[in-house]
Design an enzyme around this catalytic site. Structure first.
Site, mmCIF file in Angstrom:
data_model
loop_
_atom_site.group_PDB
_atom_site.id
_atom_site.type_symbol
_atom_site.label_atom_id
_atom_site.label_comp_id
_atom_site.label_asym_id
_atom_site.label_seq_id
_atom_site.Cartn_x
_atom_site.Cartn_y
_atom_site.Cartn_z
ATOM 1 N N LYS A 15 57.161 11.908 32.341
ATOM 2 C CA LYS A 15 56.511 13.091 32.901
ATOM 3 C C LYS A 15 55.319 13.448 32.030
ATOM 4 C CE LYS A 15 57.515 17.872 34.278
ATOM 5 N NZ LYS A 15 58.559 18.926 34.292
ATOM 6 N N ASP B 178 59.674 29.339 26.130
ATOM 7 C CA ASP B 178 59.461 28.270 27.110
ATOM 8 C C ASP B 178 58.471 28.748 28.171
ATOM 9 O OD1 ASP B 178 59.561 26.073 28.711
ATOM 10 O OD2 ASP B 178 61.728 26.079 28.996
ATOM 11 N N GLU C 80 48.658 16.334 42.948
ATOM 12 C CA GLU C 80 49.713 16.127 41.943
ATOM 13 C C GLU C 80 50.694 15.063 42.426
ATOM 14 O OE1 GLU C 80 53.698 18.507 40.435
ATOM 15 O OE2 GLU C 80 52.641 18.996 42.290
ATOM 16 N N SER D 181 55.314 27.248 30.653
ATOM 17 C CA SER D 181 54.717 26.020 31.184
ATOM 18 C C SER D 181 53.259 25.873 30.772
ATOM 19 C CB SER D 181 54.813 26.009 32.713
ATOM 20 O OG SER D 181 54.051 24.951 33.256
ATOM 21 N N LYS E 217 57.359 28.436 40.828
ATOM 22 C CA LYS E 217 58.729 27.985 41.056
ATOM 23 C C LYS E 217 59.717 29.140 40.903
ATOM 24 C CE LYS E 217 58.042 23.143 39.774
ATOM 25 N NZ LYS E 217 56.624 23.121 39.396
ATOM 26 N N ASP F 163 51.142 24.646 32.561
ATOM 27 C CA ASP F 163 50.318 24.933 33.747
ATOM 28 C C ASP F 163 49.476 26.190 33.517
ATOM 29 O OD1 ASP F 163 51.593 22.803 34.912
ATOM 30 O OD2 ASP F 163 52.592 23.960 36.488
#
Length: 302
Positions: free
Chosen positions: A87, A139, A25, A141, A160, A143
């Site tokens: 991003k 919200d 990444e 992610s 995180k 991912d």
């Protein structure tokens, strides 16, 4: 192969010869660390991956081209663009390519490209997940969705700390995504080694991890695997301090009316400012150590 993808000579040779490759990444290294330290960290990561017996492949978008593997010259050019690049998660990849722009890749975007080109191991800092208050904001992610769809192993330092880690783990379980603690019984929380969340699967050797992935594929299970690697104790941030700063950051974000896609960057910046230089050293060490473990796993898979 896709006409929008360029492979470095090193990565192209390794893939053609069926040698181990690690997709890395770019977000954590090139956006999370200032120039020129981001260059130094990237070069160190590549050196360590090679020393571990694999080929490093930083994944980026430069001038509308996806790069799988970058030369030293490209790394320096890319690193200098810190703060100016878009991003990129999965949905942004076509947009950035079509406009001929530059993009810094999230773990989700890295998974997308890695799976597409046949690289089974991805290295990153910490995965995204379900944000605090997601029952209102929704919200979550991307991912997590990529992990549900991409047949890759993601080596990371857990999730995180800014997230709702309990809900993140519930989401991973719902999507049948394996979470393996590497030499730990507890989910790491990015720069903190502990989160208070127990894991159901711990593995202490790379060969068992690689075998798990192979067995999963034999049964036709195509979801990804999270290999949670705690940050080195020397560089870890105290979990109580981390949680206190996160609470402050969340309250400040509400005052500043920060929401949506901007929230992660806002919170991470606030945390790094409050914790200071220790957080930067922690991030560097985390990126390097995760890449080394990813290289060991990739080598075992081959």
């Amino acid at each position: 192969m896709n006409k929008y993808i360029d492979f470095s000579d090193e990565v192209s040779r390794a893939l053609n010869e069926h040698r181990p490759v690690v997709a890395i990444e770019t977000g954590g290294t090139f956006e999370g660390i200032p120039y020129p330290e981001n260059v130094e960290t990237a070069l160190k990561v590549m050196e360590e991956v090679r020393n571990a017996g694999a080929t490093p492949a930083y994944v980026s978008i430069m001038d509308g081209r996806v790069k799988v593997g970058m030369t030293n010259e490209e790394i320096d050019i890319y690193a200098k663009m810190r703060g100016t690049m878009q991003k990129a998660s999965r949905r942004e990849i076509p947009q950035i390519i079509a406009q001929g722009k530059n993009g810094v890749m999230t773990i989700a975007a890295t998974m997308t490209i890695a799976d597409y080109v046949g690289i089974p191991v991805v290295s990153g800092g910490g995965i995204g997940g379900v944000h605090r208050g997601a029952e209102i904001s929704m919200d979550i992610s991307s991912d997590l969705e990529e992990l549900a769809e991409r047949n890759v192993i993601v080596v990371c330092s857990g999730a995180k700390s800014i997230l709702d880690l309990n809900l993140t783990m519930e989401y991973l379980e719902t999507k049948a995504i394996s979470v393996i603690g590497y030499k730990t019984d507890e989910l790491p929380a990015y720069m903190a080694r502990t989160s208070g969340i127990k894991l159901t699967c711990r593995m202490d050797n790379v060969s068992t991890i690689a075998k798990t992935y192979k067995v999963k594929n034999e049964f036709g299970i195509k979801t990804g695997v999270v290999l949670a690697n705690p940050i080195d104790e020397e560089f870890a941030v105290d979990s109580e301090l981390m949680n206190r700063v996160i609470d402050e950051a969340i309250e400040k974000s509400k005052e500043d009316k920060i929401s949506g896609k901007a929230i992660t960057g806002y919170l991470m910046k606030y945390i790094k400012e409050k914790i200071g230089s220790d957080s930067m050293e922690a991030q560097k060490r985390m990126i390097i150590d995760n890449a080394i473990l990813a290289a060991e796993v990739a080598k075992e898979l081959c």
